[in-house]
Scaffold this motif. Structure first.
Motif, PDB file in Angstrom:
ATOM      1  N   LEU A  79       4.863 -17.746 -25.570  1.00 14.64           N
ATOM      2  CA  LEU A  79       3.947 -17.582 -26.695  1.00 14.64           C
ATOM      3  C   LEU A  79       3.472 -16.131 -26.801  1.00 14.64           C
ATOM      4  N   LYS A  80       3.160 -15.528 -25.653  1.00 18.64           N
ATOM      5  CA  LYS A  80       2.706 -14.136 -25.645  1.00 18.64           C
ATOM      6  C   LYS A  80       3.794 -13.213 -26.197  1.00 18.64           C
ATOM      7  N   GLU A  81       5.043 -13.463 -25.826  1.00 13.15           N
ATOM      8  CA  GLU A  81       6.153 -12.652 -26.320  1.00 13.15           C
ATOM      9  C   GLU A  81       6.300 -12.798 -27.832  1.00 13.15           C
ATOM     10  N   GLN A  82       6.168 -14.033 -28.339  1.00 11.71           N
ATOM     11  CA  GLN A  82       6.262 -14.258 -29.779  1.00 11.71           C
ATOM     12  C   GLN A  82       5.132 -13.536 -30.509  1.00 11.71           C
ATOM     13  N   ILE A  83       3.936 -13.588 -29.955  1.00 11.04           N
ATOM     14  CA  ILE A  83       2.785 -12.912 -30.554  1.00 11.04           C
ATOM     15  C   ILE A  83       3.036 -11.407 -30.605  1.00 11.04           C
ATOM     16  N   MET A  84       3.519 -10.854 -29.503  1.00 13.73           N
ATOM     17  CA  MET A  84       3.772  -9.413 -29.449  1.00 13.73           C
ATOM     18  C   MET A  84       4.839  -8.991 -30.453  1.00 13.73           C
ATOM     19  N   LEU A  85       5.892  -9.788 -30.589  1.00  2.54           N
ATOM     20  CA  LEU A  85       6.945  -9.462 -31.550  1.00  2.54           C
ATOM     21  C   LEU A  85       6.411  -9.471 -32.973  1.00  2.54           C
TER      22      LEU A  85
ATOM     23  N   GLY B  86       6.056  -6.319 -35.447  1.00  6.90           N
ATOM     24  CA  GLY B  86       6.653  -6.366 -36.781  1.00  6.90           C
ATOM     25  C   GLY B  86       5.649  -6.023 -37.857  1.00  6.90           C
ATOM     26  N   ASP B  87       4.419  -6.514 -37.725  1.00 11.22           N
ATOM     27  CA  ASP B  87       3.362  -6.177 -38.682  1.00 11.22           C
ATOM     28  C   ASP B  87       3.037  -4.694 -38.627  1.00 11.22           C
TER      29      ASP B  87
ATOM     30  N   MET C 243       2.230 -14.872 -42.453  1.00 10.55           N
ATOM     31  CA  MET C 243       2.450 -14.317 -41.128  1.00 10.55           C
ATOM     32  C   MET C 243       1.156 -14.357 -40.312  1.00 10.55           C
ATOM     33  N   LYS C 244       0.029 -14.080 -40.968  1.00 12.21           N
ATOM     34  CA  LYS C 244      -1.244 -14.088 -40.248  1.00 12.21           C
ATOM     35  C   LYS C 244      -1.580 -15.486 -39.751  1.00 12.21           C
ATOM     36  N   GLN C 245      -1.210 -16.505 -40.529  1.00 12.05           N
ATOM     37  CA  GLN C 245      -1.463 -17.880 -40.102  1.00 12.05           C
ATOM     38  C   GLN C 245      -0.625 -18.224 -38.878  1.00 12.05           C
ATOM     39  N   LEU C 246       0.603 -17.745 -38.849  1.00 14.52           N
ATOM     40  CA  LEU C 246       1.471 -17.996 -37.705  1.00 14.52           C
ATOM     41  C   LEU C 246       0.907 -17.326 -36.454  1.00 14.52           C
ATOM     42  N   LEU C 247       0.453 -16.092 -36.585  1.00 16.96           N
ATOM     43  CA  LEU C 247      -0.158 -15.397 -35.449  1.00 16.96           C
ATOM     44  C   LEU C 247      -1.395 -16.140 -34.957  1.00 16.96           C
ATOM     45  N   LYS C 248      -2.192 -16.597 -35.891  1.00 20.73           N
ATOM     46  CA  LYS C 248      -3.409 -17.333 -35.541  1.00 20.73           C
ATOM     47  C   LYS C 248      -3.054 -18.620 -34.797  1.00 20.73           C
ATOM     48  N   ALA C 249      -2.033 -19.322 -35.269  1.00 28.19           N
ATOM     49  CA  ALA C 249      -1.609 -20.567 -34.621  1.00 28.19           C
ATOM     50  C   ALA C 249      -1.045 -20.293 -33.225  1.00 28.19           C
ATOM     51  N   LEU C 250      -0.251 -19.227 -33.088  1.00 28.46           N
ATOM     52  CA  LEU C 250       0.315 -18.896 -31.787  1.00 28.46           C
ATOM     53  C   LEU C 250      -0.781 -18.508 -30.789  1.00 28.46           C
ATOM     54  N   ARG C 251      -1.774 -17.754 -31.256  1.00 31.65           N
ATOM     55  CA  ARG C 251      -2.893 -17.381 -30.382  1.00 31.65           C
ATOM     56  C   ARG C 251      -3.688 -18.614 -29.953  1.00 31.65           C
ATOM     57  N   ALA C 252      -3.871 -19.548 -30.879  1.00 25.17           N
ATOM     58  CA  ALA C 252      -4.593 -20.777 -30.546  1.00 25.17           C
ATOM     59  C   ALA C 252      -3.825 -21.576 -29.493  1.00 25.17           C
ATOM     60  N   ARG C 253      -2.506 -21.711 -29.679  1.00 22.56           N
ATOM     61  CA  ARG C 253      -1.693 -22.434 -28.697  1.00 22.56           C
ATOM     62  C   ARG C 253      -1.722 -21.724 -27.346  1.00 22.56           C
ATOM     63  N   HIS C 254      -1.702 -20.383 -27.373  1.00 22.16           N
ATOM     64  CA  HIS C 254      -1.747 -19.596 -26.141  1.00 22.16           C
ATOM     65  C   HIS C 254      -3.033 -19.897 -25.369  1.00 22.16           C
TER      66      HIS C 254
END
Length: 76
Positions: free
Chosen positions: A43-49, A53-54, A1-12
């Motif tokens: 992307l911001k919405e996905q990050i917030m969700l 969840g975390d 999950m942390k890797q996904l957040l990191k990837a989403l933040r990078a794309r953002h």
């Protein structure tokens, strides 16, 4: 999950940089800017969700305080 957040933040941040780049052009493409902003918002919405969840998982993992042994308030 942390890797996904990191990837989403990078794309953002990449999308944010593209928006800035487009807006600095002499004649920015408004349609492209709008599309990039929609992507950035998504992307911001996905990050917030994911962050929410975390946070919920960490609070759910904590043991809850029991009411056993607490005094009963009279008159309530």
């Amino acid at each position: 999950m942390k890797q996904l957040l990191k990837a989403l933040r990078a794309r953002h941040s990449i999308v944010a940089a593209k928006i800035d780049e487009e807006q600095r052009r002499p004649q920015p493409d408004g349609i492209r800017v709008r599309a990039l902003k929609k992507i950035k918002l998504h992307l911001k919405e996905q990050i917030m969700l994911l962050e929410r969840g975390d946070a919920m998982k960490t609070t759910a993992a904590r043991p809850k305080a029991s009411n056993f042994g607490s005094p009963i308030l009279a008159g309530r």
